[in-house]
Design a protein around this motif. Structure first.
Motif, PDB file in Angstrom:
ATOM      1  N   LEU A   6       0.826  -1.264  -0.073  1.00 50.11           N
ATOM      2  CA  LEU A   6      -0.083   0.115  -0.059  1.00 50.11           C
ATOM      3  C   LEU A   6       0.819   1.242  -0.039  1.00 50.11           C
ATOM      4  O   LEU A   6       0.393   2.264  -0.632  1.00 50.11           O
ATOM      5  N   THR A   9       1.815   1.938  -3.553  1.00 51.05           N
ATOM      6  CA  THR A   9       0.735   2.170  -4.503  1.00 51.05           C
ATOM      7  C   THR A   9       0.142   3.752  -4.427  1.00 51.05           C
ATOM      8  O   THR A   9      -0.039   4.256  -3.365  1.00 51.05           O
ATOM      9  N   LEU A  15      -3.763  -0.376  -7.293  1.00 53.68           N
ATOM     10  CA  LEU A  15      -3.722  -1.553  -6.595  1.00 53.68           C
ATOM     11  C   LEU A  15      -4.833  -2.591  -7.308  1.00 53.68           C
ATOM     12  O   LEU A  15      -4.229  -3.760  -7.408  1.00 53.68           O
TER      13      LEU A  15
END
Length: 140
Positions: A6, A9, A15
């Motif tokens: 994460l 991203t 994602l």
């Protein structure tokens, strides 16, 4: 590991477009959220629809199929799956009966191709199925 992914991203779309986020996973998520998508939808269509769902926070209409009824909209959060199933049953749709009818039709047609059963072979071919259908038969 999730935090690392994460952190690298940039946004939700990036994602969802990752190879590890499978098309079937997104499809099942949308179905769980009450968003109806054609079974042959491609991953980019599912990603777009998921992003619309997340960004709107309200009903999502499938613009690729204009004129479709409310079934293409997201269920209101207060409506449960069982309520949705009950509504379908009230309008004459029973998935159990549909499944039983399909199995009866399919296996009768399939078994007619086995000459050792002494039946007259029925017409069998791709015209009976969607173009992208896959058949997996398991036997014990």
């Amino acid at each position: 590991a999730m935090e690392t992914i994460l952190s690298f991203t940039l946004n939700a779309e990036e994602l969802l477009r990752r190879k590890k986020v499978l098309r079937d996973l997104i499809f099942k998520y949308l179905a769980q959220e009450g968003v109806v998508m054609p079974p042959n939808s491609e991953k980019h269509q599912l990603v777009k629809r998921t992003l619309e769902l997340w960004s709107s926070g309200k009903d999502v209409v499938d613009e690729s199929h204009p004129g479709e009824k409310d079934e293409t909209r997201k269920r209101p959060p207060t409506e449960t799956v069982s309520e949705s199933t009950n509504m379908k049953a009230e309008v004459g749709f029973d998935p159990l009966v549909l499944g039983q009818q399909f199995c009866q039709w399919f296996f009768q047609l399939l078994n007619s191709q086995n000459l050792s059963l002494g039946q007259q072979p029925q017409d069998w071919g791709p015209q009976h199925f969607w173009p992208d259908v896959k058949l997996c038969l398991f036997s014990r």
